[in-house]
Design an enzyme around this catalytic site. Structure first.
Site, short mmCIF file in Angstrom:
data_model
loop_
_atom_site.label_atom_id
_atom_site.label_comp_id
_atom_site.label_asym_id
_atom_site.label_seq_id
_atom_site.Cartn_x
_atom_site.Cartn_y
_atom_site.Cartn_z
CG HIS A 79 -1.52 1.35 1.55
ND1 HIS A 79 -2.55 1.92 0.81
CD2 HIS A 79 -1.23 2.27 2.52
CE1 HIS A 79 -2.86 3.11 1.32
NE2 HIS A 79 -2.07 3.36 2.35
CD1 TRP A 101 6.85 2.83 4.30
CD2 TRP A 101 8.09 3.53 2.58
NE1 TRP A 101 7.29 4.09 4.59
CE2 TRP A 101 8.06 4.55 3.55
CE3 TRP A 101 8.81 3.75 1.41
CZ2 TRP A 101 8.72 5.76 3.40
CZ3 TRP A 101 9.48 4.96 1.27
CH2 TRP A 101 9.42 5.95 2.24
CG HIS A 121 12.73 14.04 6.15
ND1 HIS A 121 11.70 13.57 6.93
CD2 HIS A 121 12.49 15.33 5.94
CE1 HIS A 121 10.89 14.57 7.19
NE2 HIS A 121 11.34 15.66 6.62
CB SER A 127 10.98 6.21 -14.13
OG SER A 127 9.94 7.11 -14.37
CB SER A 128 12.27 9.49 -10.12
OG SER A 128 11.06 8.96 -9.72
CE LYS A 138 6.97 26.70 0.35
NZ LYS A 138 6.43 27.37 -0.82
CB THR A 171 6.42 24.58 6.99
OG1 THR A 171 7.58 23.80 6.71
CG2 THR A 171 5.20 23.88 6.43
CB SER A 176 1.66 28.90 -4.84
OG SER A 176 2.17 28.48 -3.61
NE ARG A 194 4.78 3.27 11.59
CZ ARG A 194 5.19 3.54 10.35
NH1 ARG A 194 4.35 3.55 9.35
NH2 ARG A 194 6.45 3.82 10.12
CE1 TYR A 229 9.29 18.84 4.32
CE2 TYR A 229 11.33 17.64 4.59
CZ TYR A 229 10.26 18.30 5.12
OH TYR A 229 10.15 18.42 6.48
CG HIS A 273 12.81 13.66 11.89
ND1 HIS A 273 12.79 14.87 11.28
CD2 HIS A 273 12.17 12.83 11.05
CE1 HIS A 273 12.17 14.78 10.13
NE2 HIS A 273 11.79 13.55 9.96
CG HIS A 274 12.30 9.36 9.54
ND1 HIS A 274 10.96 9.27 9.21
CD2 HIS A 274 12.76 10.46 8.91
CE1 HIS A 274 10.66 10.26 8.39
NE2 HIS A 274 11.71 11.01 8.19
CG ASP A 307 7.08 18.21 -26.10
OD1 ASP A 307 7.31 17.70 -24.99
OD2 ASP A 307 6.30 17.71 -26.93
CD GLU A 351 9.96 9.84 -2.28
OE1 GLU A 351 10.95 10.13 -2.98
OE2 GLU A 351 8.85 9.58 -2.75
#
Lengths: 525, 279
Positions: free
Chosen positions: A77, A142, A253, A169-170, A331, A328, A268, A450, A257, A302-303, A106, A255
């Site tokens: 998931h 994951w 991390h 790909s990314s 924003k 943040t 925006s 979890r 963002y 922090h993870h 293009d 990722e």
């Protein structure tokens, strides 16, 4: 404008039609649409898994799936939603919008663009197909932490390969986006006059190029540990499982963002359009985005507050993480200042944007709670974390994707979508989202871990509320599919400038945008 | 009563302030000096967030109400203001500094496992816990004691009847109250997490490495937790139950356990001697 419209027809003589058109296309609009459809399909695939998870968690005990299948569902998931739904959706927006917004004909590397998309379906097939191999899909979460991921069967190898392909790909997509933005802007469009969505994607693309190879390195080491006798992560051979976590989260991390900066960009655009007022604090928006991106490289620890890092490590990562709240916050304040003394209307994109600002901020608050090391330690790997990242990813990233889709659908299809159904979709989504995820804060505070298929009876009520919400949320998304298909098939004719307050080059071409646009660069004022 | 608390919880989703009122919607009652600090930090941050929420969203919702086109609002033209932007960058910074100060003290206190009164080595396995009392020479294994029939399976649903379903073990970890207990945590196969919320401990056990953590239970009681890090299919079924007892009761328990272990070990003396872990 007329010129581009007239040209739209004479290209079709040479281009293949039918299915071959989509296999061979180098057109940014075709590729953008394919990315969006791919993303929507994966959203439903990942959503189906989420509903099986929530059904199992409706009451204590095992009713629907065995614990190992449950673990596989949570793992796939997450991977499907992150790599299959959210990231491709933003790449789809980038493909459609960046050339239109910067006045380019293009993407810079049109053939590579085709390849970056067509890598995705095989990767997704490997990922989702891994449920069918002996032993089932990867069930390590994951994050694929070893040694647990070393224990898995061939499905773990399929997952690793899928991650490699999607990473490639990314990276190609990012190179394409950066090159397009830096080289193909219309005359007069300096960097500090670019649309905010273009800015956020430029920064996101650099993040992707920086961290995707790191992830590829981590999973390659996992692969060689599994099959080729290396011991990168095996203490018995001199390795360290903690090293995987460090490398993984150095990717992981940024990722996060990567999945939220383009969302900031979309919001925006939507808010100024429906407040009929220019975006407040353009330059501080750019600087805040860049600060968030830079900070994202120094907060991975922090993870890992429960790993047992030295006090100095815990403190460093706590301070760095708390700092992210500053840009943040800037924003959020800028968006509210944009609304302030505007002339506001509430079409569906604006509803999603306001929903985004409100609910993403709640995710930001829980992020602040989790940034504080001692509090994180008591909430780590509980449902509080699950609630937190769904507030930033669902009511953050996905709300912006849906808002953005409603916002640009008139440009893409040439029709206005059904506003009543769009609003209904928003309210169903926003309400059921909160029913699903708000109670999970309480579960986490009370100490429910979890990734467990079964739980102690005192967690029952909130899990039931959450499961009911999840089914409402899941089925509400079918309405989105219906509205999109209805909009493609017909509806009120959209004007070139579909929204009264819209600004930008994309609104100067007709709706639907012709197959080829800006063959000669427009002048940007 | 339970229903009432759930209702309070549901209300709390609308009004965050209420989230602080109930027990089910907050961190469980803290029972150690550290978990008490954690509880306090969490409350402090919640109040800060609540204040920011009220101010920021007050402004936003006022604007959404008052500056609507349908009320005849005409858009203003301003789009930047350096003073305001500097102020709203600095204020959050100051708020964060205020939170960071007490948090730093707690981080340092949590990491200081020195001078313990006793040490227990915790080894995690798929899917049970091994506890070695290094000072008292005791060793015990703790596994889930909830009957499998209650858990059930997709084709044979169980019926949950035990009050502490999934949060009960065959051998509880018994500790003396008021003493600083150091845990040396490791694992034998994959990563696990030793997590008891009321004791303020959540520490990974990592195979090949030993990490420490500590707690000091203030009052006698039974404190329950679970493995916090996914560790395979039985991850949800490796609970932790800590029983804090008075010094006398603890001493009695140690005596009883020793007698039991001696009785168990007698027929297999050699195996026990070969065991390298304790002593």
């Amino acid at each position: 404008m007329e010129a581009s419209h007239a040209h739209a027809h004479d290209d079709h003589h040479h281009a293949p039609t039918g299915l071959a058109r989509y296999f061979t296309t180098t057109n940014h609009k075709d590729i953008g649409s394919m990315y969006m459809w791919f993303s929507l399909i994966m959203f439903f695939v990942g959503g189906f898994m989420a509903l099986v998870i929530r059904a199992e968690l409706f009451q204590p005990g095992i009713q629907i799936v065995n614990p190992d299948v449950f673990n596989q569902l949570t793992t796939i998931h997450a991977l499907v939603m992150i790599f299959g739904a959210v990231m491709p959706a933003f790449v789809g927006f980038a493909n459609w919008q960046i050339p239109l917004m910067v006045g380019a004909s293009d993407m810079a590397f049109a053939r590579m663009n085709n390849w970056s998309f067509w890598l995705m379906p095989p990767a997704a097939t490997l990922l989702v197909g891994s449920f069918l191999v002996p032993g089932g899909a990867a069930g390590s979460g994951w994050t694929l932490y070893p040694p647990l991921s070393i224990q898995g069967g061939i499905s773990v190898d399929m997952t690793i390969l899928a991650v490699h392909i999607m990473g490639a790909s990314s990276i190609m997509g990012s190179i394409n986006i950066i090159t397009t933005i830096l080289n193909m802007r219309a005359p007069g469009m300096t960097l500090m006059r670019m649309p905010m969505f273009v800015w956020t994607w430029l920064i996101t693309a650099y993040l992707l190029i920086a961290v995707m190879p790191v992830l590829a390195g981590a999973v390659t080491m996992l692969l060689t540990d599994r099959h080729f006798g290396t011991h990168f992560f095996n203490a018995a051979g001199g390795g360290d499982p903690t090293m995987f976590m460090h490398i993984f989260w150095f990717f992981g991390h940024p990722e996060v963002y990567i999945m939220i900066l383009p969302a900031f960009g979309i919001i925006s655009h939507i808010i100024p359009t429906f407040a009929r007022k220019q975006l407040f604090g353009y330059s501080s928006m750019v600087y805040a985005t860049a600060s968030i991106a830079l900070l994202s490289f120094i907060v991975w620890g922090h993870h890992m507050f429960t790993v047992g890092m030295p006090a100095a490590g815990n403190l460093f990562f706590m301070y760095a993480t708390m700092l992210i709240a500053v840009p943040t916050g800037v924003k959020v304040f800028n968006w509210i200042a944009t609304m302030w003394r505007g002339s506001i209307t509430f079409e569906t994109p604006m509803l999603f944007a306001v929903g985004f600002v409100s609910l993403f901020t709640i995710g930001g608050f829980s992020g602040l709670v989790l940034a504080v090391t001692p509090v994180d330690i008591t909430l780590h790997n509980t449902y509080y974390v699950v609630a937190h990242f769904h507030y930033v990813l669902f009511s953050g990233a996905i709300f912006s994707i849906m808002g953005g889709a409603y916002y640009w659908l008139p440009k893409w299809t040439g029709h206005m979508y059904d506003e009543t159904l769009g609003k209904l979709h928003f309210w169903l989504t926003a309400i059921s989202f909160n029913i699903t995820f708000f109670p999970q804060h309480f579960l986490g505070l009370a100490g429910m871990p979890r990734r467990i298929p079964d739980y102690a009876p005192q967690f029952t009520e909130f899990n039931q509320i959450s499961s009911i919400g999840a089914f409402l949320l899941g089925f509400s998304q079918l309405l989105f599919l219906y509205v999109v298909i209805k909009c493609i098939r017909g509806g009120a004719k959209a004007e070139a400038k579909a929204w009264e307050g819209a600004e930008g080059l994309e609104w100067t071409v007709p709706s639907p945008a012709p197959y080829h646009t800006f063959e000669t660069p427009p002048q940007f004022h | 009563m339970k229903k009432l608390r759930v209702l309070a919880g549901a209300l709390a989703s609308a009004v965050p302030a209420l989230a602080l009122a109930g027990y089910d919607v907050n961190i469980p009652a803290p029972k150690t000096p550290i978990s008490l600090q954690i509880y306090g930090l969490h409350m402090e941050i919640m109040y800060v967030c609540l204040a920011i929420f009220v101010v920021v969203f007050g402004v936003m919702f006022y604007s959404l109400f008052a500056h609507r086109k349908s009320r005849g609002a005409v858009a203003a033209h301003f789009h930047e203001n350096t003073t305001v932007e500097v102020i709203w960058t600095l204020i959050p910074f100051l708020i964060l500094a205020v939170i960071a100060f007490p948090a730093t003290k707690t981080v340092l206190a949590m990491k200081d496992a020195s001078n313990p009164d006793m040490t227990i080595k915790v080894t995690a396995y798929q899917w049970k816990w091994q506890y070695d009392y290094l000072n008292d020479g005791l060793k015990l294994y703790a596994t889930l004691s909830t009957p499998r029939e209650q858990i059930g399976a997709p084709d044979a649903h169980g019926k949950v009847t035990n009050e502490h379903y999934l949060l009960e073990t065959d051998n509880n970890v018994v500790v003396p109250v008021g003493k600083k207990i150091r845990l040396l945590i490791t694992a034998n196969d994959v990563i696990h997490g030793w997590y008891v919320p009321q004791l303020g401990v959540n520490q990974y056990g990592i195979p090949g490495f030993i990490k420490d953590a500590w707690f000091q239970a203030n009052e006698p009681g039974v404190y329950r937790g679970q493995c916090s890090q996914i560790c395979g299919k039985e991850h949800g079924y490796m609970p932790i139950v800590v029983e804090a007892k008075s010094a006398e009761d603890y001493a009695a328990w140690v005596k009883e356990q020793k007698a039991k272990q001696a009785a168990d070990a007698a027929p297999a003396e050699k195996v026990s001697l070969a065991d390298p872990v304790v002593r």
